[in-house]
Design a protein around this motif. Sequence first.
Motif, PDB file in Angstrom:
ATOM      1  N   ALA A   1       0.998  -5.757 -15.875  1.00 50.63           N
ATOM      2  CA  ALA A   1       2.375  -6.147 -16.191  1.00 50.63           C
ATOM      3  C   ALA A   1       3.151  -6.452 -14.911  1.00 50.63           C
ATOM      4  CB  ALA A   1       3.067  -5.059 -17.006  1.00 50.63           C
ATOM      5  N   VAL A   2       2.855  -5.705 -13.844  1.00 52.39           N
ATOM      6  CA  VAL A   2       3.494  -5.968 -12.551  1.00 52.39           C
ATOM      7  C   VAL A   2       3.073  -7.347 -12.050  1.00 52.39           C
ATOM      8  CG1 VAL A   2       3.681  -5.214 -10.145  1.00 52.39           C
ATOM      9  CG2 VAL A   2       3.606  -3.512 -11.991  1.00 52.39           C
TER      10      VAL A   2
ATOM     11  N   ALA B   1       9.627  -3.651 -10.491  1.00 51.66           N
ATOM     12  CA  ALA B   1       9.620  -5.023 -10.994  1.00 51.66           C
ATOM     13  C   ALA B   1      10.650  -5.217 -12.097  1.00 51.66           C
ATOM     14  CB  ALA B   1       8.226  -5.386 -11.511  1.00 51.66           C
ATOM     15  N   VAL B   2      10.819  -4.219 -12.933  1.00 58.29           N
ATOM     16  CA  VAL B   2      11.756  -4.309 -14.043  1.00 58.29           C
ATOM     17  C   VAL B   2      13.204  -4.187 -13.573  1.00 58.29           C
ATOM     18  CG1 VAL B   2      12.521  -3.128 -16.154  1.00 58.29           C
ATOM     19  CG2 VAL B   2      10.100  -3.512 -15.747  1.00 58.29           C
TER      20      VAL B   2
ATOM     21  N   ALA C   1       1.096   2.217 -10.180  1.00 59.04           N
ATOM     22  CA  ALA C   1       1.382   1.224 -11.212  1.00 59.04           C
ATOM     23  C   ALA C   1       2.717   1.514 -11.887  1.00 59.04           C
ATOM     24  CB  ALA C   1       0.252   1.181 -12.237  1.00 59.04           C
ATOM     25  N   GLU C   2       2.971   2.761 -12.179  1.00 56.80           N
ATOM     26  CA  GLU C   2       4.233   3.146 -12.810  1.00 56.80           C
ATOM     27  C   GLU C   2       5.417   2.819 -11.896  1.00 56.80           C
ATOM     28  OE1 GLU C   2       6.155   6.992 -15.074  1.00 56.80           O
ATOM     29  OE2 GLU C   2       4.592   7.329 -13.579  1.00 56.80           O
TER      30      GLU C   2
ATOM     31  N   VAL D   1      -0.592  -1.573 -17.381  1.00 55.07           N
ATOM     32  CA  VAL D   1       0.692  -1.410 -16.688  1.00 55.07           C
ATOM     33  C   VAL D   1       0.658  -2.141 -15.347  1.00 55.07           C
ATOM     34  CG1 VAL D   1       2.183   0.276 -15.533  1.00 55.07           C
ATOM     35  CG2 VAL D   1       1.369   0.721 -17.844  1.00 55.07           C
ATOM     36  N   ALA D   2      -0.425  -1.966 -14.600  1.00 52.62           N
ATOM     37  CA  ALA D   2      -0.541  -2.660 -13.315  1.00 52.62           C
ATOM     38  C   ALA D   2      -0.536  -4.167 -13.518  1.00 52.62           C
ATOM     39  CB  ALA D   2      -1.806  -2.214 -12.585  1.00 52.62           C
TER      40      ALA D   2
ATOM     41  N   LEU E   1       5.887  -0.990 -11.566  1.00 51.16           N
ATOM     42  CA  LEU E   1       6.480  -1.591 -12.761  1.00 51.16           C
ATOM     43  C   LEU E   1       7.984  -1.269 -12.814  1.00 51.16           C
ATOM     44  CD1 LEU E   1       6.108  -3.268 -15.294  1.00 51.16           C
ATOM     45  CD2 LEU E   1       5.529  -1.160 -16.510  1.00 51.16           C
ATOM     46  N   ASP E   2       8.346  -0.051 -12.486  1.00 52.46           N
ATOM     47  CA  ASP E   2       9.766   0.302 -12.441  1.00 52.46           C
ATOM     48  C   ASP E   2      10.525  -0.616 -11.490  1.00 52.46           C
ATOM     49  OD1 ASP E   2       9.563   2.353 -14.284  1.00 52.46           O
ATOM     50  OD2 ASP E   2       9.499   3.940 -12.778  1.00 52.46           O
TER      51      ASP E   2
ATOM     52  N   ALA F   1       4.784 -10.083 -14.098  1.00 51.18           N
ATOM     53  CA  ALA F   1       6.191 -10.250 -13.706  1.00 51.18           C
ATOM     54  C   ALA F   1       6.310 -10.939 -12.350  1.00 51.18           C
ATOM     55  CB  ALA F   1       6.888  -8.891 -13.670  1.00 51.18           C
ATOM     56  N   ARG F   2       5.417 -10.613 -11.458  1.00 53.50           N
ATOM     57  CA  ARG F   2       5.477 -11.132 -10.088  1.00 53.50           C
ATOM     58  C   ARG F   2       4.969 -12.557  -9.976  1.00 53.50           C
ATOM     59  NH1 ARG F   2       2.217  -8.329  -5.064  1.00 53.50           N
ATOM     60  NH2 ARG F   2       2.066 -10.217  -3.877  1.00 53.50           N
TER      61      ARG F   2
END
Length: 81
Positions: free
Chosen positions: A12-13, A78-79, A71-72, A9-10, A75-76, A16-17
């Motif tokens: 994924a951030v 970033a999305v 991380a959660e 999950v981390a 990610l929120d 995205a970044r």
Amino acid sequence: MASKKMVQVAFAVVMAREGVWAAVLEEQAAAVGAAFPQWAEAARRAAEQGRRPVADADVVRELLDSFGRWAEDALDQAVSR
């Protein structure tokens, strides 16, 4: 399994970044640490726990309460951009 998911999950951030990719858990943890130095040690520890046949429940609980929550949330954010 929870430890692996925290790292993923981390990462994924970071994907995205920064648009980077890594498939290996330790490489993902290293990328998280490079992008977010304050979480480098937690990402490394989570990857280590994720590779163990049986993770240390106390360590995983601690990581979930800190690194996992961050991380959660990250990610929120970033999305939702």
